[in-house]
Design an enzyme around this catalytic site. Structure first.
Site, PDB file in Angstrom:
ATOM      1  CE  LYS A 196      -4.344  -2.002   1.190  1.00  0.00           C
ATOM      2  NZ  LYS A 196      -5.386  -2.314   2.171  1.00  0.00           N
ATOM      3  NE  ARG A 243      -7.568  -8.365   0.298  1.00  0.00           N
ATOM      4  CZ  ARG A 243      -7.117  -7.627  -0.709  1.00  0.00           C
ATOM      5  NH1 ARG A 243      -6.077  -6.844  -0.549  1.00  0.00           N
ATOM      6  NH2 ARG A 243      -7.712  -7.676  -1.896  1.00  0.00           N
TER       7      ARG A 243
HETATM    8  N1  HH2 Z   1      -7.374  -3.910   0.595  1.00  0.00           N
HETATM    9  C1  HH2 Z   1      -7.672  -3.914  -0.711  1.00  0.00           C
HETATM   10  C2  HH2 Z   1      -8.778  -4.640  -1.194  1.00  0.00           C
HETATM   11  N2  HH2 Z   1      -9.542  -5.365  -0.355  1.00  0.00           N
HETATM   12  N3  HH2 Z   1     -10.019  -6.147   1.818  1.00  0.00           N
HETATM   13  C3  HH2 Z   1      -9.741  -6.161   3.112  1.00  0.00           C
HETATM   14  N4  HH2 Z   1     -10.491  -6.882   3.962  1.00  0.00           N
HETATM   15  N5  HH2 Z   1      -8.686  -5.452   3.643  1.00  0.00           N
HETATM   16  C4  HH2 Z   1      -7.877  -4.691   2.854  1.00  0.00           C
HETATM   17  O1  HH2 Z   1      -6.941  -4.044   3.388  1.00  0.00           O
HETATM   18  C5  HH2 Z   1      -8.147  -4.646   1.450  1.00  0.00           C
HETATM   19  C6  HH2 Z   1      -9.251  -5.396   0.964  1.00  0.00           C
HETATM   20  C7  HH2 Z   1      -6.819  -3.135  -1.655  1.00  0.00           C
HETATM   21  O2  HH2 Z   1      -5.767  -3.926  -2.176  1.00  0.00           O
HETATM   22  P1  HH2 Z   1      -5.792  -4.641  -3.623  1.00  0.00           P
HETATM   23  O3  HH2 Z   1      -6.902  -5.630  -3.700  1.00  0.00           O
HETATM   24  O4  HH2 Z   1      -4.465  -5.196  -3.940  1.00  0.00           O
HETATM   25  O5  HH2 Z   1      -5.996  -3.451  -4.633  1.00  0.00           O
HETATM   26  P2  HH2 Z   1      -7.205  -3.010  -5.536  1.00  0.00           P
HETATM   27  O6  HH2 Z   1      -8.307  -2.610  -4.623  1.00  0.00           O
HETATM   28  O7  HH2 Z   1      -6.647  -1.872  -6.346  1.00  0.00           O
HETATM   29  O8  HH2 Z   1      -7.614  -4.187  -6.389  1.00  0.00           O
END
Ligand code: HH2
Length: 262
Positions: A196, A243
């Site tokens: 992040k 995660r």
């Molecule tokens: N962070 C993201 C997405 N989903 N769910 C939970 N429970 N906690 C988190 O911190 C979280 C989440 C963001 O990360 P990522 O899926 O890699 O990115 P994007 O939203 O751009 O797909």
């Protein structure tokens, strides 16, 4: 929990797994690397992300859920009821809902539920987020979500402070420092720091009271070390789930941490 983004625009891996075959291959790879859970999402929630239609999100997510659910526990990362229903029907058994509004859907399918704190929406959440007491506000919100989720019949609930979701660098640090307090609620805690923006900012030497972008941050591919540091911190605080995108590296770190802690 390994992250599988079946998206074109996720902040760190957008486009890599949009193709069905590539997504299933990456899911299997994460299982081989030691993931206990694979979290499948079809819509980015990065700051400023656009929305994806329910039909398109379903088209991306459901076949990948179907392919992987027999091999590993699958969670679906969605804030849309129609996508959650379809993915839970297709074999997912955990609903990871960044809007924390779909507990009743999880209950209907006998699935687990992740309640995550988010201030605002992905479109506006990083525009100057403010709190009087970030730890207090997030804790009260999550405790309310747990009560509501249990009231509608969910028996397996996780809480997640929502790192990066309407939080400054300082807010993220306060919440990470306060993880023992969240763990002390007795509800299993899930933490998502992987790659992040605050890691790119602090890892490049940025000030904890600065904003991401004040100085050129480390790009997402340079954030593994910072991601591991925060994942191990979360484990040391007693988090139940981390995660992460980099499963192999995190599993190695977890093994070492586990042996030392034992
Ligand atoms: N962070 C993201 C997405 N989903 N769910 C939970 N429970 N906690 C988190 O911190 C979280 C989440 C963001 O990360 P990522 O899926 O890699 O990115 P994007 O939203 O751009 O797909």
């Amino acid at each position: 929990m390994g992250v599988l983004n079946v998206t074109s625009d996720s902040f760190s891996d957008g486009g890599l797994y949009l193709d069905y075959e590539a997504a299933v291959r990456r899911g299997r790879e994460m299982v081989a690397e030691g993931a206990d859970l694979v979290d499948i999402g079809g819509e980015s929630t990065r700051p400023g992300a656009g929305t994806v239609s329910p039909d398109e999100e379903l088209r991306r997510v459901v076949p990948v859920v179907e392919a992987l659910a027999g091999e590993v526990r699958v969670s679906v990362d969605t804030a849309k009821a129609s996508v959650a229903h379809a993915a839970l029907r297709a074999g997912a058994s955990l609903l990871n809902d960044v809007s924390s509004s779909l507990a009743a859907v999880a209950a209907e399918h006998g699935a687990g539920f992740v309640a995550m704190h988010c201030k605002g929406t992905p479109a506006d959440m990083q525009v100057d987020p403010r709190y009087d007491d970030v730890v207090g506000e997030v804790t009260v919100f999550l405790e309310r979500c747990v009560t509501q989720a249990r009231a509608v019949g969910v028996t397996e609930v996780y809480i997640d402070p929502g790192i990066g979701f309407g939080k400054s660098v300082r807010h993220n640090l306060r919440l990470l420092a306060a993880l023992p307090q969240l763990v002390a609620t007795g509800v299993p805690v899930l933490v998502g720091t992987s790659r992040k923006g605050f890691i790119g900012h602090l890892g490049a030497g940025g000030s904890p009271d600065g904003r991401v972008g004040d100085i050129p941050p480390l790009v997402a591919s340079e954030r593994l070390e910072g991601s591991l540091a925060t994942a191990v911190w979360a484990m040391a605080c007693g988090a139940a789930v981390v995660r992460v995108h980099d499963v192999a590296a995190t599993v190695q770190a977890a093994r070492l941490f586990g042996e030392v802690a034992a």
